[in-house]
Design a protein around this motif. Sequence first.
Motif, short mmCIF file in Angstrom:
data_model
loop_
_atom_site.label_atom_id
_atom_site.label_comp_id
_atom_site.label_asym_id
_atom_site.label_seq_id
_atom_site.Cartn_x
_atom_site.Cartn_y
_atom_site.Cartn_z
N ARG A 132 3.39 -1.18 -7.52
CA ARG A 132 2.67 -0.08 -6.91
C ARG A 132 3.28 0.25 -5.55
O ARG A 132 4.00 -0.57 -4.95
N GLU A 138 0.58 7.25 -6.35
CA GLU A 138 -0.53 8.21 -6.28
C GLU A 138 -0.07 9.66 -6.25
O GLU A 138 0.91 10.00 -5.59
N GLY A 147 -6.45 8.79 -6.77
CA GLY A 147 -7.16 7.97 -5.80
C GLY A 147 -8.65 8.26 -5.79
O GLY A 147 -9.11 9.28 -6.32
N ALA A 148 -9.38 7.33 -5.15
CA ALA A 148 -10.84 7.44 -5.10
C ALA A 148 -11.28 8.80 -4.57
O ALA A 148 -12.22 9.41 -5.08
N ARG A 149 -10.59 9.27 -3.55
CA ARG A 149 -10.99 10.54 -2.91
C ARG A 149 -10.72 11.75 -3.79
O ARG A 149 -11.19 12.84 -3.49
N LYS A 165 -9.00 6.10 -10.36
CA LYS A 165 -9.80 5.19 -9.53
C LYS A 165 -11.21 5.74 -9.40
O LYS A 165 -11.43 6.96 -9.49
N MET A 207 -4.97 -4.71 -9.75
CA MET A 207 -3.97 -4.11 -8.87
C MET A 207 -4.14 -4.73 -7.48
O MET A 207 -5.23 -4.69 -6.90
N GLU A 215 -2.54 -5.41 -3.49
CA GLU A 215 -1.58 -5.04 -2.44
C GLU A 215 -0.92 -6.29 -1.87
O GLU A 215 -1.59 -7.27 -1.54
N CYS A 260 0.86 -1.18 0.00
CA CYS A 260 0.00 0.00 0.00
C CYS A 260 0.90 1.23 0.00
O CYS A 260 0.78 2.08 -0.87
N HIS A 262 -8.63 -2.98 -2.00
CA HIS A 262 -9.45 -1.95 -1.34
C HIS A 262 -10.93 -2.29 -1.42
O HIS A 262 -11.72 -1.83 -0.59
N ARG A 306 -12.51 0.05 -7.57
CA ARG A 306 -11.90 -0.29 -6.28
C ARG A 306 -12.95 -0.47 -5.19
O ARG A 306 -12.64 -0.42 -4.01
N ASP A 327 -9.22 -3.41 -8.55
CA ASP A 327 -8.42 -3.45 -7.32
C ASP A 327 -9.25 -4.17 -6.26
O ASP A 327 -10.10 -3.57 -5.61
N LYS A 358 0.16 9.45 0.82
CA LYS A 358 -1.00 8.62 1.16
C LYS A 358 -2.20 9.46 1.61
O LYS A 358 -2.07 10.29 2.51
N PRO A 359 -3.37 9.21 1.04
CA PRO A 359 -4.59 9.88 1.51
C PRO A 359 -5.16 9.07 2.68
O PRO A 359 -5.64 7.96 2.49
C1 PEP Z 1 -4.46 3.06 -2.80
O1 PEP Z 1 -4.52 2.47 -3.90
O2 PEP Z 1 -3.48 2.97 -2.06
C2 PEP Z 1 -5.60 3.86 -2.35
C3 PEP Z 1 -5.45 4.80 -1.42
O3 PEP Z 1 -6.75 3.52 -2.94
P1 PEP Z 1 -8.17 4.28 -3.01
O4 PEP Z 1 -7.91 5.65 -3.52
O5 PEP Z 1 -8.93 3.42 -3.97
O6 PEP Z 1 -8.75 4.24 -1.63
#
Ligand code: PEP
Length: 344
Positions: free
Chosen positions: A126, A164, A184-186, A207, A296, A298, A102, A272, A237, A269, A131-132
């Motif tokens: 990856r 990311e 990322g998703a967010r 994503k 993808m 982890e 991750c 997640h 994801r 993915d 990191k979010p």
């Molecule tokens: C990730 O791939 O590490 C991740 C943070 O994924 P997501 O944006 O889908 O939560």
Amino acid sequence: MLILMSSDHTKKQLEGVLARVRSLRLKPHVIPGKNSVAVGITGNAGALDKALFEGLPGVREAVRVTRPYKLAGRDFKHEDTIVRCGGSEIGGRNLVVIAGPCAVESEEQLLRIARAVKRAGAHMLRGGAFKPRTSPYAFQGLGREGLRMLATARRETGLAIVTEVLDQRSLDDVAEYADVLQVGARNMQNFALLKDLGKLKKPVMLKRGLSATLDEWLMSAEYLLSEGNDQVFLCERGIRAFSDHARNTLDLNVVPAVRELSHLPIIVDPSHATGVRARVAPMARAAAAAGAHGLMIEVHDRPDQALCDGPQALHPDDFARLMRDLAAIGRAVGRPLAPRAVRR
Ligand code: PEP
Ligand code: MN
């Protein structure tokens, strides 16, 4: 609107069509096809009159595009898009697997895992340097330092890097190191970031947002495409639904839906999407069977010590077993696993 040129059109006739589009203060996009060329038009607020184009020399037909996304849709471009990432192609006839931790935690951790996933046959590596995290107190990633470690791992293994990009501030740094920039998703609807990524010439993995509909997702892809970046692929994801047995709900239904409506490749993915190690392989196998262009996953060799997402990380041995399953499923569904990554 989509203008289909006749198969024997001349260069001058095509230029005439482009000039007509520009004279209306609209943007033309030339889309080369197998037998002829099409010109997509964006920038119009309402429907355009077909007569504006149908009388021009070299034009076969003007077709109205009714969906809100234009460049991302199959109406605009019938052929599948192939995204070239390092030595791999996503969206072609082979299944491509991206694997790794991750988060990048240290050079040793990253190199151990990079070697292990490479040995198992992964095509790309990856690892998040930015990191979010839901909590501001959780590990936020190693930042630029992490990017340098990813570059070292690429040098060591030859694997292309997916990492990311969290914000516009770190975009230049991430673009300098990454082979594929992950949104990322967010951030799926961070339109300012998408516009900047659209100006790059590097592949972007978009994503799906936590509660994004397919139309919203493709509209976000449209932001990238409309700025000129056609190296885009999607990653499902998992979405928020009412189930409380897993981290998210993996919407495999969206795989054939994307492939019907869009020419962009789609990968899945399952890490997640499930959040639970034991469920990752079953969902990965299902995604390959459903027609995804890639996965993808982890992977961590010491998941109990992982700084992020340990509970969903596959051990390298389990990942190697999954790769063997994916080879068999890929053969069965006509999307064989891509050949091993070659050192660049
Ligand atoms: C990730 O791939 O590490 C991740 C943070 O994924 P997501 O944006 O889908 O939560
Ligand atoms: Mn994660």
